[in-house]
Scaffold this active site. Structure first.
Site, PDB file in Angstrom:
ATOM      1  N   TYR A  55      74.149 -29.040 -32.850  1.00 59.41           N
ATOM      2  CA  TYR A  55      74.779 -29.104 -34.164  1.00 59.41           C
ATOM      3  C   TYR A  55      75.980 -30.049 -34.129  1.00 59.41           C
ATOM      4  CZ  TYR A  55      72.105 -24.869 -35.319  1.00 59.41           C
ATOM      5  OH  TYR A  55      71.106 -23.958 -35.537  1.00 59.41           O
ATOM      6  N   SER A 204      68.326 -19.068 -42.406  1.00 59.71           N
ATOM      7  CA  SER A 204      68.036 -19.359 -43.824  1.00 59.71           C
ATOM      8  C   SER A 204      67.542 -18.115 -44.570  1.00 59.71           C
ATOM      9  CB  SER A 204      67.010 -20.493 -43.948  1.00 59.71           C
ATOM     10  OG  SER A 204      67.536 -21.710 -43.507  1.00 59.71           O
ATOM     11  N   GLY A 209      69.950 -21.378 -49.812  1.00 55.66           N
ATOM     12  CA  GLY A 209      70.760 -21.254 -51.017  1.00 55.66           C
ATOM     13  C   GLY A 209      69.984 -20.966 -52.278  1.00 55.66           C
ATOM     14  N   PHE A 210      68.655 -21.128 -52.250  1.00 49.71           N
ATOM     15  CA  PHE A 210      67.875 -20.921 -53.472  1.00 49.71           C
ATOM     16  C   PHE A 210      68.063 -19.518 -54.031  1.00 49.71           C
ATOM     17  CE2 PHE A 210      64.113 -19.284 -55.592  1.00 49.71           C
ATOM     18  CZ  PHE A 210      63.963 -20.191 -56.627  1.00 49.71           C
ATOM     19  N   LEU A 211      68.047 -18.503 -53.168  1.00 50.24           N
ATOM     20  CA  LEU A 211      68.102 -17.116 -53.638  1.00 50.24           C
ATOM     21  C   LEU A 211      69.470 -16.731 -54.188  1.00 50.24           C
ATOM     22  CD1 LEU A 211      65.969 -15.469 -50.821  1.00 50.24           C
ATOM     23  CD2 LEU A 211      65.251 -16.022 -53.155  1.00 50.24           C
TER      24      LEU A 211
END
Length: 334
Positions: A55, A204, A209-211
């Site tokens: 990362y 995830s 982030g969609f939820l």
């Protein structure tokens, strides 16, 4: 915060993915902000922090995120569980190359970055098709005996691979993609882990982030933002998956919680061995996600939520089996 057991390691039931402070979600915050975010998470009750040697490669350097985490937790290192990961690239294996020396070299670099004398949970970031997983497991067993690591894990794997590794050195945790939009792990991996006392650490868990409901069809993902590769986050799939957000909105209003918190509370209720590690680079969002531990679903609410999700078709699919070759061949950076 309540605790759960990963292998034999006690952790807060919601952990924190730290990748976003170094790469993967566009522009990164200032270092001081990132360090304070990690410390605020600890103050909230989080004792489980996840990073990786890779990362930070694109914007900074390999090990950047580990160094950041190491500085942030140095004052309370003895009270937290640190998880990090390594890759096996070409040159790390082959005739005349000691796999033990190779993996130990990766580990020692991570120890230095993290400012610690041991790693609590050490993952092989992805399976390398050229290296038998049984040989990796044997090395991990040696590192455990030497006191360098407390437990070890694998990421994005199938049950046959897990069985092969677990038969050599017991696996502490599997870090697979798992959320309301990616439920492949429910079929075999999670049941196997339940039966064999292995923790499941979903990355995830809020579906990038969609939820949360904060990702819209008009959003542009630029630079090193990994979301441009996520199948569910194409414009057409964001629109098509709206019914799942509608369900979350209904429950969030009822429970006076956010949609993200409901999605995390759902998996916490469903499986006692699951410890999600939502990631964010925003301090408020991090504390919101950790707050999912305070959202308690009743059996009736859970069954209603399960039934509603069962009526939905998920558009876009990534799956949970990815090798080193697949990972980099498809430009994944997670």
């Amino acid at each position: 915060m309540k605790q759960r057991i990963i292998g034999s390691i006690a952790v807060s039931e919601v952990g924190m993915g730290c990748m976003g402070f170094s790469h993967g979600y566009g522009k990164v915050p200032e270092e001081a902000y990132s360090i304070r975010a990690i410390q605020k998470a600890y103050d909230f009750g989080c004792t489980f922090f996840d990073t990786a040697e890779s990362y930070g490669v694109e914007q900074f350097f390999a090990g950047h995120n580990e160094q950041l985490v190491g500085r942030a937790v140095e004052g309370f290192r003895g009270n937290v569980v640190l998880a990090t990961k390594f890759h096996l690239h070409p040159g790390d294996y082959g005739p005349g190359v000691s796999l033990y020396d190779t993996i130990r070299g990766h580990m020692e670099a991570s120890l230095k970055n993290l400012r610690t004398d041991h790693i609590d949970l050490y993952y092989l970031h992805r399976i390398n098709e050229m290296v038998p997983v049984e040989e990796v497991a044997e090395v991990m067993g040696r590192l455990k005996q030497e006191g360098c690591i407390r437990g070890w894990g694998l990421s994005q794997i199938s049950v046959p691979v897990l069985k092969a590794a677990h038969s050599v050195t017991p696996v502490s945790a599997v870090q697979n993609l798992y959320s309301m939009l990616e439920r492949d792990s429910e079929q075999e991996i999670i049941p196997y882990c339940l039966d064999h006392h292995i923790g499941v650490v979903p990355f995830s868990p809020i579906a990038s982030g969609f939820l949360s409901g904060n990702v819209t069809a008009d959003m542009k993902f630029e630079g090193d933002d990994v979301r441009k590769f996520v199948p569910q986050l194409s414009k057409e799939n964001i629109i098509a998956n709206q019914p799942i957000l509608d369900i979350l909105t209904k429950f969030s209003q009822r429970k006076k919680a956010t949609r993200a918190q409901i999605s995390l509370a759902w998996m916490l209720y469903k499986y006692p061995n699951v410890v999600p590690i939502p990631g964010s680079k925003n301090q408020e969002r991090i504390l919101e996600n950790l707050g999912a531990s305070k959202v308690l679903l009743t059996e009736t609410e859970f069954q209603e939520l399960e039934a509603a999700l069962g009526e939905c078709t998920v558009h876009g699919h990534r799956g949970v089996t990815e090798s080193e070759q697949v990972l980099f061949g498809n430009n994944w950076r997670r």
